[in-house]
Design an enzyme around this catalytic site. Structure first.
Site, PDB file in Angstrom:
ATOM      1  CD1 TRP A  72      -3.081  -1.132   0.524  1.00 16.57           C
ATOM      2  CD2 TRP A  72      -1.749  -2.419   1.792  1.00 16.57           C
ATOM      3  NE1 TRP A  72      -3.693  -2.350   0.685  1.00 16.57           N
ATOM      4  CE2 TRP A  72      -2.899  -3.157   1.459  1.00 16.57           C
ATOM      5  CE3 TRP A  72      -0.760  -3.028   2.582  1.00 16.57           C
ATOM      6  CZ2 TRP A  72      -3.084  -4.469   1.879  1.00 16.57           C
ATOM      7  CZ3 TRP A  72      -0.954  -4.328   3.003  1.00 16.57           C
ATOM      8  CH2 TRP A  72      -2.114  -5.047   2.657  1.00 16.57           C
ATOM      9  NE  ARG A 105      -4.109   1.277  -1.937  1.00 18.29           N
ATOM     10  CZ  ARG A 105      -4.442   0.057  -2.345  1.00 18.29           C
ATOM     11  NH1 ARG A 105      -3.832  -0.468  -3.378  1.00 18.29           N
ATOM     12  NH2 ARG A 105      -5.372  -0.624  -1.704  1.00 18.29           N
TER      13      ARG A 105
HETATM   14  N1  DAH Z   1      -7.670  -4.242   1.607  1.00 12.55           N
HETATM   15  C1  DAH Z   1      -7.209  -5.011   0.474  1.00 12.55           C
HETATM   16  C2  DAH Z   1      -6.546  -4.073  -0.513  1.00 12.55           C
HETATM   17  O1  DAH Z   1      -6.759  -2.900  -0.473  1.00 12.55           O
HETATM   18  C3  DAH Z   1      -8.343  -5.743  -0.203  1.00 12.55           C
HETATM   19  C4  DAH Z   1      -8.811  -6.879   0.663  1.00 12.55           C
HETATM   20  C5  DAH Z   1      -8.292  -8.124   0.451  1.00 12.55           C
HETATM   21  C6  DAH Z   1      -9.751  -6.671   1.638  1.00 12.55           C
HETATM   22  C7  DAH Z   1      -8.688  -9.195   1.243  1.00 12.55           C
HETATM   23  C8  DAH Z   1     -10.174  -7.743   2.442  1.00 12.55           C
HETATM   24  C9  DAH Z   1      -9.633  -8.989   2.212  1.00 12.55           C
HETATM   25  O2  DAH Z   1     -11.075  -7.624   3.406  1.00 12.55           O
HETATM   26  O3  DAH Z   1     -10.056 -10.030   2.974  1.00 12.55           O
HETATM   27  O4  DAH Z   1      -5.783  -4.515  -1.333  1.00 12.55           O
END
Ligand code: DAH
Length: 352
Positions: A161, A208
Site C-alpha cells: 500500500w 494511494r
Molecule cells: N484491503 C485489500 C486491498 O486494499 C483488499 C482486501 C483483500 C480486503 C482481502 C479484504 C480482504 O477484506 O479479505 O488490497
C-alpha cells in the site's frame, strides 16, 4: 375680422381639430394636438381674443359657442387619450403573450454519479443478504490501517500500500496518521465497537501515493465486507460472494477462487468471475484468460480477531474488499478509471 365670423371660425376650427384628433397616432401626437388647439396659446385661444371687439350681445353668443367648443374638444381629447392608452396596453399584452403550444425551457436535471450508483447497487445486493452498510474515517491512524490488521511497523507487506502520510506528530510521536489506503481499517473499528455477530459492508474513499494510469487512480473507492460469528467457514464466504456476483453480473456467472496473500486473512483468496463478455472463451476484457479478477477476500486472521478482543477459538469470520469503479468498468465497458473523477459531463451523463 367680421363680427359674424367668429362662431363660424370656431366651428371650422372644431371640425378641423376633430378630424386631426382622429388620426393622432400616439400619446406624444396627442400632446402636440393639445398645444395646437386647446392650449394656452392654441388656435382656439387665439380666436377668442377677437371676442372682446364684439358688441356685448354677440359677444355673449359667440362666447357661449366658443366655450361649448372648448368643452367638446377637451372631452374628445380625453376620450382619444383613453383610446390610445388602451391600445398601447393591448399591444404590449399581446407582445408579451405566452404561446402555450411552444416547447418549454428544459429544466437541467441532476443525476447520481456513476460511483454512487454502483456503490449503492453493490451495498443493496449485500443488504438483501443481511449486511448493514456503515462508513468510517478517510483520515486514519497507522494503528487501524496497518497494525491491527496484522501489518506491524517495518513489515514488508506495508509495501503493498503506497501510503499518503499526514503531517501529524502525536505528543508521544507514536501514532502516525495517514489517508487510509483501503477500507479494511473499518474491520477493526467495527469489531472493537460491537459484539459478534457482525455483518457489514463499508463503502468509502481510499488514497494511494501512486501514479495514475488507465487502471489506477490516486484516490478511488473500496467496499469492504466483514462477517464474524460462531462457525463461519470458507463455504459461507464462497456462497455469499457467489450470490453477489450473480446479482451484479448476471445469473449465469461462474466464480473462481485462488490462493492469494493479504496479511489480515488466512487463508487469503482472490475471486474471479468468468468473463461475461466472451463467456469464458477469452477476449480483450479478460485478457484472453476467460476470467476477471474482482476482489480480494479470506478468512479473518486469528491475530486480527485477537487484536480487537474477539476470542479466535470461539469466533471465525470472512472478509472481502473490492473496487466499485472496477466493477462499474467491467459492467459498462469503461476503459479508463481516470474518467470517473475527471468531471467530464459527456462521460458522466451517460450514467445519470
Ligand atoms: N484491503 C485489500 C486491498 O486494499 C483488499 C482486501 C483483500 C480486503 C482481502 C479484504 C480482504 O477484506 O479479505 O488490497
Amino acid at each position: 375680422m367680421s363680427e359674424a365670423t367668429i362662431p363660424i371660425q370656431v366651428e371650422d376650427l372644431r371640425a378641423k381639430a376633430s378630424r386631426e384628433l382622429e388620426s393622432v397616432p400616439d400619446l406624444d401626437g396627442l400632446e402636440a394636438w393639445r398645444i395646437t388647439y386647446t392650449g394656452r396659446r392654441g388656435q382656439l385661444t387665439q380666436l377668442l381674443r377677437g371676442l372682446g371687439a364684439l358688441p356685448s350681445e354677440e359677444r355673449r353668443e359667440a362666447g357661449a359657442v366658443a366655450n361649448a367648443v372648448r368643452a367638446a374638444l377637451e372631452e374628445s381629447l380625453a376620450e382619444r387619450e383613453d383610446q390610445l392608452k388602451r391600445a398601447a396596453m393591448e399591444a404590449s399584452l399581446s407582445a408579451d403573450a405566452i404561446d402555450v403550444t411552444m416547447p418549454g425551457w428544459p429544466v437541467p436535471k441532476g443525476g447520481l454519479h456513476i460511483t454512487t450508483r454502483i456503490v449503492r447497487e453493490i451495498c443493496s445486493a449485500f443488504a438483501s443478504m443481511g449486511f448493514t452498510t456503515v462508513e468510517g474515517p478517510e483520515v486514519e491512524w497507522d494503528t487501524y490501517n496497518f497494525e491491527k490488521l496484522n501489518i506491524p511497523k517495518g513489515h514488508p507487506a506495508r509495501d503493498m500500500w503506497a501510503t499518503l502520510w499526514i503531517d501529524h506528530i502525536d505528543e508521544d510521536g507514536e501514532h502516525p496518521m495517514l489517508l487510509r489506503t483501503h477500507t479494511s481499517p473499518m474491520q477493526a473499528r467495527i469489531m472493537e465497537a460491537t459484539e459478534p455477530p457482525v455483518r457489514v459492508v463499508v463503502p468509502g474513499r481510499c488514497y494511494r501515493y501512486e501514479a495514475t494510469d488507465p487502471t489506477h487512480e490516486w484516490h478511488f473507492y473500496q467496499i469492504e465486507g466483514l462477517a464474524v460469528d460462531r462457525g463461519i467457514t470458507l463455504a459461507d464466504l464462497k456462497g455469499t460472494l457467489y450470490e453477489f456476483a450473480r446479482r451484479i453480473f448476471g445469473s449465469e456467472r461462474k466464480v473462481r477462487f485462488r490462493c492469494d496473500y493479504f496479511p489480515f486473512v488466512e487463508p487469503g483468496v482472490d475471486m474471479s468471475i468468468d468473463c461475461f463478455l466472451c463467456d469464458g472463451v477469452g477476449c480483450r476484457v479478460c485478457q484472453d484468460t476467460g476470467w476477471i479478477e474482482i476482489m480480494g477476500a479470506g478468512m479473518v486472521h486469528p491475530q486480527v480477531l485477537e487484536n480487537v478482543g474477539y476470542d479466535p477459538n470461539i469466533y471465525t469470520g470472512f472478509a472481502f474488499g473490492m473496487g466499485p469503479e472496477r466493477v462499474a468498468m467491467l459492467k459498462y465497458g469503461i476503459e479508463d478509471i481516470r474518467l470517473f473523477y475527471a468531471n467530464d459531463l459527456r462521460f458522466l451523463r451517460q450514467f445519470a
